[in-house]
Design a protein around this motif. Structure first.
Motif, PDB file in Angstrom:
ATOM      1  N   LEU A  90       0.829  -1.201   0.000  1.00  0.00           N
ATOM      2  CA  LEU A  90       0.000   0.000   0.000  1.00  0.00           C
ATOM      3  C   LEU A  90       0.868   1.258   0.000  1.00  0.00           C
ATOM      4  O   LEU A  90       0.646   2.202  -0.769  1.00  0.00           O
ATOM      5  N   THR A  91       1.863   1.255   0.857  1.00  0.00           N
ATOM      6  CA  THR A  91       2.771   2.398   0.959  1.00  0.00           C
ATOM      7  C   THR A  91       3.528   2.601  -0.352  1.00  0.00           C
ATOM      8  O   THR A  91       3.677   3.729  -0.831  1.00  0.00           O
ATOM      9  N   SER A  92       3.984   1.504  -0.959  1.00  0.00           N
ATOM     10  CA  SER A  92       4.732   1.594  -2.217  1.00  0.00           C
ATOM     11  C   SER A  92       3.870   2.218  -3.310  1.00  0.00           C
ATOM     12  O   SER A  92       4.326   3.077  -4.072  1.00  0.00           O
ATOM     13  N   GLU A 135       2.330   9.915  10.041  1.00  0.00           N
ATOM     14  CA  GLU A 135       1.960   8.507  10.170  1.00  0.00           C
ATOM     15  C   GLU A 135       0.662   8.265   9.407  1.00  0.00           C
ATOM     16  O   GLU A 135      -0.085   9.201   9.122  1.00  0.00           O
ATOM     17  N   ILE A 136       0.423   7.001   9.042  1.00  0.00           N
ATOM     18  CA  ILE A 136      -0.728   6.695   8.193  1.00  0.00           C
ATOM     19  C   ILE A 136      -1.853   6.091   9.038  1.00  0.00           C
ATOM     20  O   ILE A 136      -1.685   5.029   9.628  1.00  0.00           O
ATOM     21  N   PRO A 137      -3.005   6.758   9.105  1.00  0.00           N
ATOM     22  CA  PRO A 137      -4.120   6.234   9.890  1.00  0.00           C
ATOM     23  C   PRO A 137      -4.716   4.967   9.274  1.00  0.00           C
ATOM     24  O   PRO A 137      -4.561   4.730   8.072  1.00  0.00           O
ATOM     25  N   SER A 173      -7.359   1.043   2.531  1.00  0.00           N
ATOM     26  CA  SER A 173      -7.592  -0.368   2.201  1.00  0.00           C
ATOM     27  C   SER A 173      -8.479  -0.526   0.961  1.00  0.00           C
ATOM     28  O   SER A 173      -8.373  -1.511   0.241  1.00  0.00           O
ATOM     29  N   ASP A 174      -9.341   0.450   0.678  1.00  0.00           N
ATOM     30  CA  ASP A 174     -10.219   0.367  -0.501  1.00  0.00           C
ATOM     31  C   ASP A 174      -9.506   0.745  -1.795  1.00  0.00           C
ATOM     32  O   ASP A 174     -10.074   0.634  -2.879  1.00  0.00           O
ATOM     33  N   ALA A 175      -8.281   1.242  -1.668  1.00  0.00           N
ATOM     34  CA  ALA A 175      -7.601   1.792  -2.854  1.00  0.00           C
ATOM     35  C   ALA A 175      -7.109   0.714  -3.809  1.00  0.00           C
ATOM     36  O   ALA A 175      -6.914   0.971  -5.005  1.00  0.00           O
TER      37      ALA A 175
END
Ligand SMILES: Nc1ncnc2c1ncn2[C@@H]1O[C@H](COP(=O)(O)OP(=O)(O)OP(=O)(O)O)[C@@H](O)[C@H]1O
Ligand SMILES: [Mg+2]
Length: 207
Positions: free
Chosen positions: A16-18, A168-170, A176-178
């Motif tokens: 996800l981060t990538s 920081e990522i909440p 998650s839907d992305a």
């Protein structure tokens, strides 16, 4: 900038981060996303996004091999930014991806188990640091604002002398839907990209 997103533990938010980071960087310069995970999650994301017709603003290639750092040389000169998504539990591939990078982002959810299991990754990063001059940052991912874990984990890690990023990522459905589509709303990943690039970060996006 060449960034490897790493954690030898599974499910910490690396892919996800990538993908979000590659999207953010592609708005600044030519960007390549390299999927170093044999599971191919980033490639599947790209495949499904391209089927949707809109297409991505950066190419995604698969290089799940133990000599990523050598093979990447043939591609990297065409790009201003390269993001490497690394696998869990594939030490040799992860090491090679770290050797290909100039910055490692260790993605860690703030839970006790994740904190406990991050040690082998930090050791690997330190090893590559000695070899190549890699630098590293810790990014807290999947942070549940309602719980104290985020603050507690940050405190423990800072006491350990770890370079925890301010952004920081909440834990939100926005992230998650992305999966499977091109990203429009970067959420906190825009500020994460800015912090990584040394740009002014600005205010937090309200949830
Ligand atoms: N900030 C977030 N908010 C909500 N869900 C998240 C967030 N970050 C990650 N997730 C979810 O957590 C799961 C794991 O994320 P991801 O696949 O990015 O982890 P990973 O570290 O790449 O996993 P693996 O080690 O299997 O490759 C996914 O279902 C993802 O949608
Ligand atoms: Mg992954």
């Amino acid at each position: 900038m060449k960034v490897a997103v790493a954690n030898l533990k599974g499910g910490t938010g690396k892919t996800l981060t990538s993908f979000f980071l590659a999207t953010a960087l592609s708005r600044r310069g030519r960007t390549l996303l390299v999927d170093c995970d044999p599971q191919g999650s980033a490639l599947s994301w790209a495949e499904s996004a391209d089927e949707g017709g809109e297409g991505l603003t950066f190419p995604v290639i698969g290089l799940a091999v133990r000599d990523v750092h050598r093979r990447l040389r043939a591609f990297e000169r065409d790009y201003e930014h390269v993001v490497l998504d690394t696998p869990p539990g594939e030490l040799a591939i992860a090491r090679s991806a770290l050797k290909a990078a100039d910055v490692a982002v260790v993605a860690v959810p703030p839970t006790k188990i994740d904190l406990d299991r991050v040690i082998p990754t930090l050791e690997l990063v330190a090893d590559v640091e000695d070899e190549t001059g890699l630098t590293f940052r810790v990014l807290l991912t999947r942070v549940k604002r309602i719980s104290r874990e985020g603050r507690d984990t940050r405190e423990v890690m800072e006491e350990m002398g770890l370079p925890v990023m301010g952004v920081e990522i909440p834990f939100l459905a926005l992230y998650s839907d992305a999966f499977g589509a091109p990203i429009e709303d970067l959420g906190e990943y825009e500020r994460f990209a800015r912090e990584l690039l040394g740009e002014p970060v600005g205010r937090e996006v309200p949830a």
